[in-house]
Design a protein around this motif. Sequence first.
Motif, PDB file in Angstrom:
ATOM      1  N   LEU A  56      48.811  43.398  46.089  1.00  0.00           N
ATOM      2  CA  LEU A  56      47.875  43.981  45.484  1.00  0.00           C
ATOM      3  C   LEU A  56      47.147  42.894  44.865  1.00  0.00           C
ATOM      4  CD1 LEU A  56      46.261  45.831  44.377  1.00  0.00           C
ATOM      5  CD2 LEU A  56      47.676  46.278  42.007  1.00  0.00           C
ATOM      6  N   ALA A  57      48.377  41.432  44.414  1.00  0.00           N
ATOM      7  CA  ALA A  57      47.731  40.684  43.571  1.00  0.00           C
ATOM      8  C   ALA A  57      47.193  39.412  44.989  1.00  0.00           C
ATOM      9  CB  ALA A  57      48.438  39.619  42.988  1.00  0.00           C
ATOM     10  N   GLU A  58      47.474  39.768  45.500  1.00  0.00           N
ATOM     11  CA  GLU A  58      46.697  38.793  47.188  1.00  0.00           C
ATOM     12  C   GLU A  58      45.686  39.538  47.729  1.00  0.00           C
ATOM     13  OE1 GLU A  58      47.150  38.380  51.488  1.00  0.00           O
ATOM     14  OE2 GLU A  58      49.479  37.942  50.425  1.00  0.00           O
ATOM     15  N   PHE A  59      45.055  40.907  47.669  1.00  0.00           N
ATOM     16  CA  PHE A  59      44.389  42.069  48.038  1.00  0.00           C
ATOM     17  C   PHE A  59      42.740  41.571  47.363  1.00  0.00           C
ATOM     18  CE2 PHE A  59      41.457  45.063  47.579  1.00  0.00           C
ATOM     19  CZ  PHE A  59      41.887  45.798  49.714  1.00  0.00           C
ATOM     20  N   LEU A  60      43.516  41.625  45.873  1.00  0.00           N
ATOM     21  CA  LEU A  60      42.522  41.602  44.355  1.00  0.00           C
ATOM     22  C   LEU A  60      41.892  40.182  44.473  1.00  0.00           C
ATOM     23  CD1 LEU A  60      44.497  43.272  42.021  1.00  0.00           C
ATOM     24  CD2 LEU A  60      42.303  43.989  43.425  1.00  0.00           C
ATOM     25  N   LYS A  61      42.416  38.958  44.733  1.00  0.00           N
ATOM     26  CA  LYS A  61      42.161  37.647  44.695  1.00  0.00           C
ATOM     27  C   LYS A  61      41.451  36.891  46.439  1.00  0.00           C
ATOM     28  CE  LYS A  61      46.557  35.824  42.370  1.00  0.00           C
ATOM     29  NZ  LYS A  61      47.339  34.487  42.757  1.00  0.00           N
ATOM     30  N   ARG A  62      41.737  37.908  47.424  1.00  0.00           N
ATOM     31  CA  ARG A  62      40.482  37.586  47.770  1.00  0.00           C
ATOM     32  C   ARG A  62      39.254  38.898  48.025  1.00  0.00           C
ATOM     33  NH1 ARG A  62      43.944  37.927  53.364  1.00  0.00           N
ATOM     34  NH2 ARG A  62      45.177  36.062  52.998  1.00  0.00           N
ATOM     35  N   ALA A  63      39.216  40.009  47.185  1.00  0.00           N
ATOM     36  CA  ALA A  63      37.985  40.678  46.920  1.00  0.00           C
ATOM     37  C   ALA A  63      37.071  39.661  46.230  1.00  0.00           C
ATOM     38  CB  ALA A  63      38.772  41.941  46.885  1.00  0.00           C
ATOM     39  N   ALA A  64      37.975  39.677  44.902  1.00  0.00           N
ATOM     40  CA  ALA A  64      36.780  38.626  43.595  1.00  0.00           C
ATOM     41  C   ALA A  64      36.331  37.765  44.942  1.00  0.00           C
ATOM     42  CB  ALA A  64      38.101  37.918  43.380  1.00  0.00           C
ATOM     43  N   THR A  65      36.905  36.527  45.472  1.00  0.00           N
ATOM     44  CA  THR A  65      35.755  35.735  46.037  1.00  0.00           C
ATOM     45  C   THR A  65      35.082  36.115  46.667  1.00  0.00           C
ATOM     46  OG1 THR A  65      38.579  34.965  46.488  1.00  0.00           O
ATOM     47  CG2 THR A  65      36.801  33.600  47.907  1.00  0.00           C
ATOM     48  N   ARG A  66      35.669  37.265  47.903  1.00  0.00           N
ATOM     49  CA  ARG A  66      34.715  37.992  48.890  1.00  0.00           C
ATOM     50  C   ARG A  66      32.840  37.928  47.597  1.00  0.00           C
ATOM     51  NH1 ARG A  66      38.716  40.345  51.347  1.00  0.00           N
ATOM     52  NH2 ARG A  66      38.091  41.991  50.354  1.00  0.00           N
ATOM     53  N   GLY A  67      33.436  38.810  46.715  1.00  0.00           N
ATOM     54  CA  GLY A  67      32.439  39.332  46.275  1.00  0.00           C
ATOM     55  C   GLY A  67      31.692  38.399  45.193  1.00  0.00           C
ATOM     56  N   GLN A  68      32.469  36.767  45.408  1.00  0.00           N
ATOM     57  CA  GLN A  68      31.652  36.103  43.798  1.00  0.00           C
ATOM     58  C   GLN A  68      30.413  35.561  45.569  1.00  0.00           C
ATOM     59  OE1 GLN A  68      35.212  33.528  43.045  1.00  0.00           O
ATOM     60  NE2 GLN A  68      35.027  34.796  40.822  1.00  0.00           N
ATOM     61  N   ARG A  69      31.098  35.162  46.649  1.00  0.00           N
ATOM     62  CA  ARG A  69      30.214  34.948  47.564  1.00  0.00           C
ATOM     63  C   ARG A  69      29.387  35.705  48.045  1.00  0.00           C
ATOM     64  NH1 ARG A  69      35.441  33.179  50.976  1.00  0.00           N
ATOM     65  NH2 ARG A  69      35.408  35.048  52.280  1.00  0.00           N
ATOM     66  N   ARG A  70      28.925  37.210  48.512  1.00  0.00           N
ATOM     67  CA  ARG A  70      28.238  38.217  47.755  1.00  0.00           C
ATOM     68  C   ARG A  70      27.284  37.352  47.278  1.00  0.00           C
ATOM     69  NH1 ARG A  70      30.995  42.166  50.269  1.00  0.00           N
ATOM     70  NH2 ARG A  70      32.423  42.867  47.918  1.00  0.00           N
ATOM     71  N   ASN A  71      28.181  38.219  46.390  1.00  0.00           N
ATOM     72  CA  ASN A  71      27.177  38.320  44.724  1.00  0.00           C
ATOM     73  C   ASN A  71      26.254  36.763  45.145  1.00  0.00           C
ATOM     74  OD1 ASN A  71      27.871  40.404  43.869  1.00  0.00           O
ATOM     75  ND2 ASN A  71      29.393  39.421  42.513  1.00  0.00           N
ATOM     76  N   LYS A  72      26.223  35.524  45.325  1.00  0.00           N
ATOM     77  CA  LYS A  72      25.956  34.626  45.055  1.00  0.00           C
ATOM     78  C   LYS A  72      24.837  34.385  46.493  1.00  0.00           C
ATOM     79  CE  LYS A  72      26.977  29.445  46.346  1.00  0.00           C
ATOM     80  NZ  LYS A  72      27.885  27.859  45.747  1.00  0.00           N
ATOM     81  N   ALA A  73      25.566  34.967  47.482  1.00  0.00           N
ATOM     82  CA  ALA A  73      24.081  35.375  48.417  1.00  0.00           C
ATOM     83  C   ALA A  73      23.231  35.918  48.391  1.00  0.00           C
ATOM     84  CB  ALA A  73      24.826  35.578  49.787  1.00  0.00           C
TER      85      ALA A  73
END
Length: 138
Positions: free
Chosen positions: A108-125
């Motif tokens: 779960l921790a690994e999944f959440l870290k990756r999801a947050a990173t994807r979300g940050q990249r998507r928000n920036k785009a």
Amino acid sequence: MGSIEIKRVYEPRSRGDGERILVDRLWPRGLRKADAAIDLWIKDIAPTPSLRTWFDHRADRFDAFQRRYREELKSNPAVTEILEAIGNRKATLLYAAHDEAINHAVVLAEFLKRAATRGQRRNKAERSLYRLKTIPSK
């Protein structure tokens, strides 16, 4: 995104824990709620009962468990709930399993870290695209 750590729920609270989130579906055995030092309990982020029962914390099933649990998480609305709860703060995901390396909180921790990173990249785009759309053409 804040940082995410994991810790057994039976370990005492420490200064660096941040938001303490219990991520087990069942309440930990032998732990009184008054002694738990839990800020939030998100039961629905835990593996489904059938997956948890199948896994049975067996090391030989951990690779398959990780794949199956990630698939569950992809469509689990509790992922959004926990990411919003964490926000930009530090959080410690609490679990009751004995094995510190072979348990759902690791996945779960690994999944959440990756999801947050994807979300940050998507928000920036999205912000960049919005800026491009709002720039007046000459």
